[in-house]
Scaffold this active site. Structure first.
Site, PDB file in Angstrom:
ATOM      1  N   GLY A 120      -7.396  -5.016   6.999  1.00  0.00           N
ATOM      2  CA  GLY A 120      -6.774  -4.109   7.968  1.00  0.00           C
ATOM      3  C   GLY A 120      -7.528  -3.988   9.273  1.00  0.00           C
ATOM      4  O   GLY A 120      -7.258  -3.099  10.075  1.00  0.00           O
TER       5      GLY A 120
ATOM      6  N   LYS B 298       0.857  -1.198   0.000  1.00  0.00           N
ATOM      7  CA  LYS B 298       0.000   0.000   0.000  1.00  0.00           C
ATOM      8  C   LYS B 298       0.896   1.253   0.000  1.00  0.00           C
ATOM      9  O   LYS B 298       1.967   1.220  -0.601  1.00  0.00           O
ATOM     10  CB  LYS B 298      -0.966  -0.044   1.184  1.00  0.00           C
ATOM     11  CG  LYS B 298      -1.743  -1.369   1.199  1.00  0.00           C
ATOM     12  CD  LYS B 298      -2.905  -1.381   2.125  1.00  0.00           C
ATOM     13  CE  LYS B 298      -3.588  -2.753   2.031  1.00  0.00           C
ATOM     14  NZ  LYS B 298      -4.769  -2.855   2.869  1.00  0.00           N
TER      15      LYS B 298
ATOM     16  N   SER C  63      -6.473  -9.348   6.701  1.00  0.00           N
ATOM     17  CA  SER C  63      -5.937  -9.716   8.018  1.00  0.00           C
ATOM     18  C   SER C  63      -5.332 -11.114   8.058  1.00  0.00           C
ATOM     19  O   SER C  63      -5.441 -11.822   9.055  1.00  0.00           O
ATOM     20  CB  SER C  63      -7.008  -9.551   9.103  1.00  0.00           C
ATOM     21  OG  SER C  63      -7.437  -8.208   9.163  1.00  0.00           O
TER      22      SER C  63
END
Ligand code: PGA
Length: 251
Positions: free
Chosen positions: A174, A11, A214
């Site tokens: 996330g 990211k 996750s």
């Protein structure tokens, strides 16, 4: 047969210097560990692509996280698929939920990006996934199917053969909340069935479908054990070489 893939998605993290260091650490671990037939991919910000490609060896493929929806020309601030190709990169992550949500990326725009990615000999890692409200309303299968159909089903079977899919339930990205192993398998099996209907058994069976959201060393094994889960797209846990390696070796 389809490939197992573990792809990191950095990211908007890491300066150039930090990124080169992290890529070097990952490369050292990958070179010195016995890996069970897994393709390792690192998805970096654009500015890292050239340097990271110099740092990593044969065993690691580099991915961009987006590309422009036009070929070239007066599009200030954009990066084209051919520019990405020229850095030595092999993949482009497309349709990530953060891009769909924050940058208004629609399936229509994604069709153009997918086409340009493939035309330039790059493999799209195409992301799909529902938001929490859609799952709660039991619309998750419908949503995922339409993302795949609208973004990819214009491709021929041969073209589709180059695509990697990443199922990322938005509520798991996330958040620390991962989909359960059963939820992941259920959706991945549904996606494969959708591919069988469109392209037949062979193409469907050869398509790698990654799970994202996750995923970490502690839950990767359980997720990857599922018959239709062919690896992971890893955000947070790809920013530390040891954690990323813990996921790669979970297979
Ligand atoms: P996460 O992100 O692993 O930090 O949840 C996954 C992704 O967005 O690709």
């Amino acid at each position: 047969m389809r490939r197992k893939i573990v792809a990191g998605n950095w990211k908007m993290n890491n300066t150039l210097e930090e990124g080169i260091e992290l890529a070097g650490q990952i490369n050292d671990l990958v070179e010195n560990t016995e890996i069970n037939d897994v393709d390792v991919v690192i998805g970096t910000p654009f500015i890292h692509l050239t340097e990271v490609n110099k740092v990593v060896g044969e065993k690691i493929g580099v991915a961009a996280q987006n590309c422009a929806d036009e070929k070239s020309g007066a599009y200030t601030g954009e990066i084209s698929a051919s520019m990405i190709k020229s850095t030595g990169s092999k993949y482009v992550i497309l349709g990530h939920s953060e891009r769909r949500t924050y940058y208004g990326e629609t399936n229509e725009i994604l069709v153009k990006k997918v086409n340009l990615t493939l035309e330039n000999g790059l493999a799209p890692i195409f992301c799909i996934g529902e938001v929490l409200e859609e799952r709660e309303a039991e619309k998750h299968f419908e949503v995922v199917k339409s993302q795949i159909a609208e973004g990819l089903f214009h491709l021929s079977a041969e073209e589709f053969g180059k695509v990697v899919l990443a199922y990322e339930p938005v509520w798991a990205i996330g958040t620390g909340v991962t989909a359960s192993s059963d939820q992941a398998q259920e959706m991945h099996a549904f996606i494969r069935k959708t591919l069988v209907e469109q392209y037949g058994e062979e193409v469907a069976n050869n398509t790698s479908i990654l799970y994202g959201g996750s995923c970490k060393p502690s839950n990767a094994k359980e997720l990857f054990e599922n018959a239709d889960v062919d690896g992971g797209l890893i955000g947070g846990a790809s920013l530390k070489a040891e954690d990323f390696m813990g996921i790669i070796t979970a297979f």
